[in-house]
Design a protein around this motif. Structure first.
Motif: not given
Ligand code: ADP
Ligand code: MG
Length: 257
Positions: A16-23, A63-82
Motif C-alpha cells: 500500500d505504498a503511496l510514496v516510496a524512496l529507495s536508496r 525531493t518528494i515533489n522534485r523541488l530538488e533532484t537526487v543524485d541516485s536512487g528512486d522515488i515513486t508516487i503511487d508506483g510511478k517515478p517522479l
C-alpha cells in the motif's frame, strides 16, 4: 487517533505504498545531504520527521515533489517515478501538496484567488466550481471570512491555514509540511496544528517535519528520526519517545523535551 499495530521497525505494508524512496542519495557539493534514504509511506499514513537542524529534513521533503533532484536512487508516487518536467511536473506538484514554514502565498492575489488559481490552471477546473470549492475549503480551515482579503491583512496562523487550503484544493495524494508552525507566534500554533490533526483524522497521507512533539505523539503513525542525512531510527511515537534506541535520538530528545 488511529491505532497502528506495532511492528519491530514500524514499516508499513509494502503493498500500500503511496510514496516510496529507495536508496536515495543527494549531495550539495561536498555535503552528502541525503544518504541512502529508504522510506515508504503508506496510503493514509502520517509520518512525522524530526531531527537536528541541518540533518536533511527539508531536502527530503523537497525531493518528494522534485523541488530538488537526487543524485541516485528512486522515488515513486503511487508506483510511478517522479516526472522530469513540463505539465507532468506541474501535476506532480499538485498531487504532492507542500506547506512551508514561510506560507508562500501569492501576495498580490486575494485569499480566494490563492485557493482558486491552481485549480483552474493545473487541474483545468471551471472558475465557478473552483471558487465554490475554495470557499468550502476556506470554511474547513476556519478562514472563510477572510476570502476577499490579501495575505498581508491576515495573521500568520490564518495565512498558514490558507496555504493548507490552497494545497488541498488540488486534491493532493499526499501533503508535505515543512515546519509549518515554526514561523508563527506561539498563540497561533495550535490553530494550525488543529487543522493538520483534522486532516490526519480524515485519512490524508502526510509527511510532517515539525518540532511539535505533542502533534507527533497524537497524530503520527510513525516517527522518523534523521541525523546527518540519514534515517537513524523510526518507530511508532510511543516507542520512540519513551524508548529511543539510538544515542543520537536520546541526545536529541534530551535537548528538546
Ligand atoms: P534541515 O531541514 O534538517 O534543517 P536541510 O535539508 O535544510 O536540513 O539542509 C541540510 C543541509 O544541506 C544543511 O547543511 C544545509 O545547509 C544544506 N543545504 C540545504 N539546501 C542547500 C542548497 N540549496 N545548497 C547548498 N547546501 C544546502
Ligand atoms: Mg528544514
Amino acid at each position: 487517533m488511529t491505532e497502528v499495530s506495532v511492528t519491530k521497525d514500524a514499516t508499513p505494508p509494502a503493498g500500500d505504498a503511496l510514496v516510496a524512496l529507495s536508496r536515495v542519495n543527494k549531495h550539495f557539493g561536498a555535503l552528502h545531504v541525503l544518504q541512502d534514504i529508504d522510506l515508504t509511506i503508506a496510503r493514509g499514513e502520517v509520518v512525522v520527521v524530526i531531527g537536528p537542524s541541518g540533518s536533511g529534513k527539508s531536502t527530503l521533503c523537497r525531493t518528494i515533489n522534485r523541488l530538488e533532484t537526487v543524485d541516485s536512487g528512486d522515488i515513486t508516487i503511487d508506483g510511478k517515478p517522479l516526472p522530469q518536467e513540463g505539465k507532468e511536473l506541474a501535476r506532480l506538484r499538485a498531487d504532492v501538496g507542500m506547506v512551508f514554514q514561510s506560507f508562500n502565498l501569492f501576495a498580490h492575489k486575494t485569499v480566494l484567488e490563492n485557493v482558486t488559481l491552481g485549480q483552474v490552471k493545473v487541474r483545468k477546473a471551471d472558475k465557478k466550481a473552483a471558487e465554490d470549492k475554495a470557499r468550502a475549503l476556506l470554511d474547513r480551515v476556519g478562514v472563510a471570512a477572510q476570502a476577499d482579503k490579501y495575505p498581508a491583512q491576515l495573521s500568520g496562523g490564518q495565512q498558514q491555514r490558507v496555504a493548507i487550503a490552497r494545497a488541498l484544493a488540488m486534491d493532493p495524494k499526499v501533503m508535505l509540511f515543512d515546519e509549518p508552525t515554526s514561523a508563527l507566534d506561539p498563540e497561533m500554533i495550535n490553530e494550525v496544528l488543529e487543522v493538520m490533526q483534522q486532516l490526519a483524522r480524515d485519512g490524508m497521507t502526510m509527511v510532517v517535519v515539525t518540532h511539535e512533539m505533542g502533534f507527533a505523539r497524537s497524530a503520527a503513525n510513525r516517527v522518523v528520526f534523521m541525523a546527518d542525512g540519514r534515517i537513524v531510527e523510526e518507530a511508532v511515537p510511543d516507542q520512540f519517545f519513551s524508548n529511543p534506541r539510538s544515542d543520537r535520538a536520546k541526545d536529541f530528545l534530551s535537548k528538546i523535551l
